[in-house]
Write a protein that holds these residues in place. Structure first.
Motif, PDB file in Angstrom:
ATOM      1  N   LYS A 107       0.948  -1.012  -0.316  1.00  0.00           N
ATOM      2  CA  LYS A 107      -0.199   0.102  -0.045  1.00  0.00           C
ATOM      3  C   LYS A 107       0.635   1.080  -0.316  1.00  0.00           C
ATOM      4  O   LYS A 107       1.632   1.177   0.581  1.00  0.00           O
ATOM      5  N   ALA A 108      -0.131   2.768  -0.223  1.00  0.00           N
ATOM      6  CA  ALA A 108       1.322   3.932   0.126  1.00  0.00           C
ATOM      7  C   ALA A 108       1.358   3.973   1.097  1.00  0.00           C
ATOM      8  O   ALA A 108      -0.101   3.631   1.868  1.00  0.00           O
ATOM      9  N   GLY A 109       1.936   4.570   1.424  1.00  0.00           N
ATOM     10  CA  GLY A 109       2.792   4.773   3.122  1.00  0.00           C
ATOM     11  C   GLY A 109       2.985   3.148   4.307  1.00  0.00           C
ATOM     12  O   GLY A 109       2.985   3.732   4.607  1.00  0.00           O
ATOM     13  N   CYS A 110       3.247   2.074   3.043  1.00  0.00           N
ATOM     14  CA  CYS A 110       3.723   1.556   4.541  1.00  0.00           C
ATOM     15  C   CYS A 110       4.904   1.172   4.085  1.00  0.00           C
ATOM     16  O   CYS A 110       5.502   2.279   3.500  1.00  0.00           O
ATOM     17  N   SER A 111       5.271   0.592   5.607  1.00  0.00           N
ATOM     18  CA  SER A 111       6.541   0.454   6.507  1.00  0.00           C
ATOM     19  C   SER A 111       6.983  -0.681   5.769  1.00  0.00           C
ATOM     20  O   SER A 111       6.880  -2.168   5.782  1.00  0.00           O
ATOM     21  N   VAL A 112       8.375  -0.900   5.425  1.00  0.00           N
ATOM     22  CA  VAL A 112       9.511  -1.682   5.045  1.00  0.00           C
ATOM     23  C   VAL A 112      10.501  -1.525   5.837  1.00  0.00           C
ATOM     24  O   VAL A 112      11.709  -0.983   6.413  1.00  0.00           O
ATOM     25  N   TYR A 113      11.251  -3.087   7.057  1.00  0.00           N
ATOM     26  CA  TYR A 113      12.276  -3.465   7.386  1.00  0.00           C
ATOM     27  C   TYR A 113      12.859  -4.198   7.343  1.00  0.00           C
ATOM     28  O   TYR A 113      12.316  -5.790   6.360  1.00  0.00           O
ATOM     29  N   VAL A 114      13.613  -4.442   6.867  1.00  0.00           N
ATOM     30  CA  VAL A 114      14.595  -5.340   5.943  1.00  0.00           C
ATOM     31  C   VAL A 114      15.895  -5.696   6.756  1.00  0.00           C
ATOM     32  O   VAL A 114      17.653  -5.063   6.720  1.00  0.00           O
ATOM     33  N   CYS A 115      15.942  -7.051   6.770  1.00  0.00           N
ATOM     34  CA  CYS A 115      17.274  -7.436   8.031  1.00  0.00           C
ATOM     35  C   CYS A 115      18.346  -7.927   6.687  1.00  0.00           C
ATOM     36  O   CYS A 115      18.691  -7.873   5.561  1.00  0.00           O
ATOM     37  N   CYS A 116      19.921  -7.477   7.220  1.00  0.00           N
ATOM     38  CA  CYS A 116      21.068  -7.487   7.010  1.00  0.00           C
ATOM     39  C   CYS A 116      21.929  -7.617   7.988  1.00  0.00           C
ATOM     40  O   CYS A 116      22.324  -7.557   9.380  1.00  0.00           O
ATOM     41  N   ASP A 117      23.326  -8.113   7.579  1.00  0.00           N
ATOM     42  CA  ASP A 117      24.198  -8.124   7.605  1.00  0.00           C
ATOM     43  C   ASP A 117      25.158  -6.717   7.907  1.00  0.00           C
ATOM     44  O   ASP A 117      24.696  -6.208   6.811  1.00  0.00           O
ATOM     45  N   PHE A 170       4.005   5.887  12.570  1.00  0.00           N
ATOM     46  CA  PHE A 170       5.284   5.537  13.434  1.00  0.00           C
ATOM     47  C   PHE A 170       4.250   5.845  15.119  1.00  0.00           C
ATOM     48  O   PHE A 170       4.124   7.053  15.224  1.00  0.00           O
ATOM     49  N   HIS A 171       4.534   4.500  15.786  1.00  0.00           N
ATOM     50  CA  HIS A 171       3.671   4.797  16.932  1.00  0.00           C
ATOM     51  C   HIS A 171       5.292   4.711  17.955  1.00  0.00           C
ATOM     52  O   HIS A 171       5.967   3.523  18.221  1.00  0.00           O
ATOM     53  N   ALA A 172       4.902   5.709  18.299  1.00  0.00           N
ATOM     54  CA  ALA A 172       6.904   6.172  19.180  1.00  0.00           C
ATOM     55  C   ALA A 172       6.095   5.555  20.748  1.00  0.00           C
ATOM     56  O   ALA A 172       7.278   5.022  21.271  1.00  0.00           O
ATOM     57  N   ASP A 173       4.804   6.034  21.629  1.00  0.00           N
ATOM     58  CA  ASP A 173       4.960   5.880  22.395  1.00  0.00           C
ATOM     59  C   ASP A 173       4.501   3.499  22.656  1.00  0.00           C
ATOM     60  O   ASP A 173       4.635   4.104  23.872  1.00  0.00           O
ATOM     61  N   ALA A 174       4.240   3.446  21.305  1.00  0.00           N
ATOM     62  CA  ALA A 174       3.949   2.131  21.652  1.00  0.00           C
ATOM     63  C   ALA A 174       5.552   1.102  21.750  1.00  0.00           C
ATOM     64  O   ALA A 174       5.716   0.323  21.985  1.00  0.00           O
ATOM     65  N   VAL A 175       6.661   1.742  21.487  1.00  0.00           N
ATOM     66  CA  VAL A 175       7.453   0.614  21.698  1.00  0.00           C
ATOM     67  C   VAL A 175       9.316   1.185  22.909  1.00  0.00           C
ATOM     68  O   VAL A 175       9.957   1.233  22.439  1.00  0.00           O
ATOM     69  N   LYS A 176       8.317   2.475  23.521  1.00  0.00           N
ATOM     70  CA  LYS A 176       9.197   2.555  24.412  1.00  0.00           C
ATOM     71  C   LYS A 176       9.278   1.525  25.398  1.00  0.00           C
ATOM     72  O   LYS A 176       9.525   1.013  25.689  1.00  0.00           O
ATOM     73  N   VAL A 177      11.135   2.205  25.936  1.00  0.00           N
ATOM     74  CA  VAL A 177      12.371   1.011  26.830  1.00  0.00           C
ATOM     75  C   VAL A 177      12.090   1.308  27.861  1.00  0.00           C
ATOM     76  O   VAL A 177      12.510   1.797  28.820  1.00  0.00           O
ATOM     77  N   ARG A 178      11.894   0.246  28.454  1.00  0.00           N
ATOM     78  CA  ARG A 178      11.770   0.568  30.124  1.00  0.00           C
ATOM     79  C   ARG A 178      13.564  -0.176  30.363  1.00  0.00           C
ATOM     80  O   ARG A 178      14.156  -0.579  30.805  1.00  0.00           O
ATOM     81  N   ARG A 179      14.257   1.370  31.155  1.00  0.00           N
ATOM     82  CA  ARG A 179      15.843   1.590  31.293  1.00  0.00           C
ATOM     83  C   ARG A 179      15.414   2.185  33.053  1.00  0.00           C
ATOM     84  O   ARG A 179      14.800   2.902  33.880  1.00  0.00           O
ATOM     85  N   GLN A 180      17.020   0.911  33.882  1.00  0.00           N
ATOM     86  CA  GLN A 180      16.736   1.313  35.141  1.00  0.00           C
ATOM     87  C   GLN A 180      17.446   2.994  34.819  1.00  0.00           C
ATOM     88  O   GLN A 180      18.602   2.961  34.336  1.00  0.00           O
ATOM     89  N   VAL A 181      17.571   3.899  35.735  1.00  0.00           N
ATOM     90  CA  VAL A 181      17.921   4.900  36.046  1.00  0.00           C
ATOM     91  C   VAL A 181      19.259   4.372  37.444  1.00  0.00           C
ATOM     92  O   VAL A 181      18.602   4.725  38.586  1.00  0.00           O
ATOM     93  N   LEU A 182      20.345   5.084  37.426  1.00  0.00           N
ATOM     94  CA  LEU A 182      21.386   5.413  37.534  1.00  0.00           C
ATOM     95  C   LEU A 182      21.764   6.424  38.859  1.00  0.00           C
ATOM     96  O   LEU A 182      22.672   6.521  40.075  1.00  0.00           O
ATOM     97  N   LEU A 239       8.682  -3.816  15.671  1.00  0.00           N
ATOM     98  CA  LEU A 239       8.786  -3.306  14.387  1.00  0.00           C
ATOM     99  C   LEU A 239       7.592  -3.063  13.938  1.00  0.00           C
ATOM    100  O   LEU A 239       6.637  -2.455  13.601  1.00  0.00           O
ATOM    101  N   ILE A 240       6.332  -4.405  14.212  1.00  0.00           N
ATOM    102  CA  ILE A 240       5.047  -4.243  13.908  1.00  0.00           C
ATOM    103  C   ILE A 240       4.197  -3.248  14.986  1.00  0.00           C
ATOM    104  O   ILE A 240       3.372  -2.734  14.613  1.00  0.00           O
ATOM    105  N   LEU A 241       4.694  -3.068  16.615  1.00  0.00           N
ATOM    106  CA  LEU A 241       3.811  -2.291  17.119  1.00  0.00           C
ATOM    107  C   LEU A 241       3.894  -0.438  16.468  1.00  0.00           C
ATOM    108  O   LEU A 241       3.279   0.112  17.138  1.00  0.00           O
ATOM    109  N   ALA A 242       5.444  -0.744  16.840  1.00  0.00           N
ATOM    110  CA  ALA A 242       5.693   1.209  15.501  1.00  0.00           C
ATOM    111  C   ALA A 242       5.350   1.334  14.642  1.00  0.00           C
ATOM    112  O   ALA A 242       5.042   2.832  14.404  1.00  0.00           O
ATOM    113  N   LEU A 267       0.190  -9.737  18.428  1.00  0.00           N
ATOM    114  CA  LEU A 267      -0.189  -8.117  18.880  1.00  0.00           C
ATOM    115  C   LEU A 267      -1.218  -7.807  17.688  1.00  0.00           C
ATOM    116  O   LEU A 267      -2.181  -6.384  17.788  1.00  0.00           O
ATOM    117  N   GLY A 268      -2.539  -9.347  17.446  1.00  0.00           N
ATOM    118  CA  GLY A 268      -3.558  -8.141  16.823  1.00  0.00           C
ATOM    119  C   GLY A 268      -3.610  -7.896  15.491  1.00  0.00           C
ATOM    120  O   GLY A 268      -4.510  -7.346  14.808  1.00  0.00           O
TER     121      GLY A 268
END
Length: 339
Positions: A107-117, A170-182, A239-242, A267-268
């Motif tokens: 579709k127009a607006g489709c996001s694409v992710y490609v894995c590689c070394d 792109f849903h930035a809030d859906a992929v937040k990372v829980r990190r320890q605060v030092l 990738l899916i949630l974002a 993830l529905g």
């Protein structure tokens, strides 16, 4: 020869085709016809077949998110199907071939992710730029890797992120990372943008394009299979949630043992996985069956991605604290945002 008995803690899916025939029978046969699939016919399926034959049968402009994990340009034995390393020019032709095969289905607006070394990453990025708008390059730490005495240990892989035209998600809030605060900072004696618990101090942060919180599947994880290059469900979930909404269609033309399809189902999202190896198709269907009742994704709890090796006790404490905060006055959070 007597079959080796696995430990009870070993969750690896590695049954034979004979043992998993019922799962193989669940797959849609991609070589059954050359006729185009009817709208929705191929949705929520693993299709057994060559992606170059199957892709031309998919409905035009039907895919919302494309995730591609093609064979890397190296010698690899995929359960009897061997992929041989080729020249950069030949691997470029292979890459262009699958891009042009899948392109009509996007579709127009489709996001694409490609894995590689790392070796082919510059080549992949250049080729993708001819067809899509490059947004970023993600590098993730595999944690594992063979040591060497005459070079740096290779424990990184890339994922190119691109979009087809405008209007992408792109849903930035859906992929937040829980990190320890030092070094926690307080304002008026209260935590500022972090939570204080008996197990430590934590903050939800926006995800960057370097991921060091991914665990490669191993023998005691239920998602693990005997596939030699299996991607973690946690990685695919990001990738899916974002880049998709619930109900969107996610396509993986090199599905392997089904990690993209499984994460999408949990993830529905709707999904289509194409895989040429019947052994991997059967393993994928087994995992999809399990996903009917088990929606958990290792490392993703309560809507947050956790740092690698975070204990279950820490996750439970955070969930308990969140439940306790529900009765707090709504104007508290408003004051926090204003600060």
């Amino acid at each position: 020869m007597r079959k080796k008995i696995k430990s009870e803690r070993n969750k690896t899916i590695d049954f034979s085709l004979e043992e998993g025939q019922k799962y193989l029978d669940m797959c849609l046969r991609g070589d059954a016809s050359d006729a185009p699939f009817a709208t929705g016919e191929a949705n929520d399926t693993i299709i057994l077949g060559d992606c170059f034959d199957v892709l031309k049968r998919l409905p035009k402009e039907s895919v919302d998110l494309l995730i591609v994990d093609p064979p890397y340009n190296m010698d690899k034995d995929f359960s009897g199907r061997k992929f041989k390393k080729t020249s950069p020019e030949e691997y470029e032709r292979f890459t262009v071939r699958w891009i042009e095969a899948v392109f009509p289905a996007l579709k127009a607006g489709c996001s694409v992710y490609v894995c590689c070394d790392w070796k082919t990453s510059p080549l992949i990025g250049t080729i993708l730029g001819r067809y899509f708008n490059i947004r970023n390059r993600i590098t993730w730490e595999r944690e594992k890797g063979r040591g060497t005495e005459n070079n740096w240990k290779n424990s990184m892989e890339d994922i190119w992120y691109a979009v087809l035209g405008d209007g992408y998600k792109f849903h930035a809030d859906a992929v937040k990372v829980r990190r320890q605060v030092l070094a926690p900072y307080k304002k008026d004696g209260e935590p500022k943008d972090w939570e204080e618990t008996s197990r430590g101090n934590f903050r939800n942060t926006y995800a960057s394009n370097f991921w060091d919180d991914i665990s490669v599947p191993y023998w005691s994880m239920p998602e693990n299979t005997a596939h030699p290059t299996q991607k973690p469900e946690k990685l695919l979930a990001k990738l899916i949630l974002a880049s998709s909404d619930p109900g969107d269609l996610v396509l993986d033309p090199f599905a392997g043992s089904g990690s993209t399809a499984v994460a999408a189902k949990k993830l529905g999202r709707r999904y289509i996985g194409i895989e040429i190896n019947p052994q991997y198709c059967a393993w994928a269907e087994k995992r999809l069956e399990t996903a009917d009742t088990d929606k958990t994704i290792q490392g993703y709890t309560d809507g947050v991605f956790w740092e690698r090796h975070t204990s279950d006790e820490q996750k439970r404490e955070q969930k308990k604290k969140k439940r306790g905060m529900k009765g707090k006055r709504s104007d508290d959070s408003g004051t926090e945002r204003q600060n």
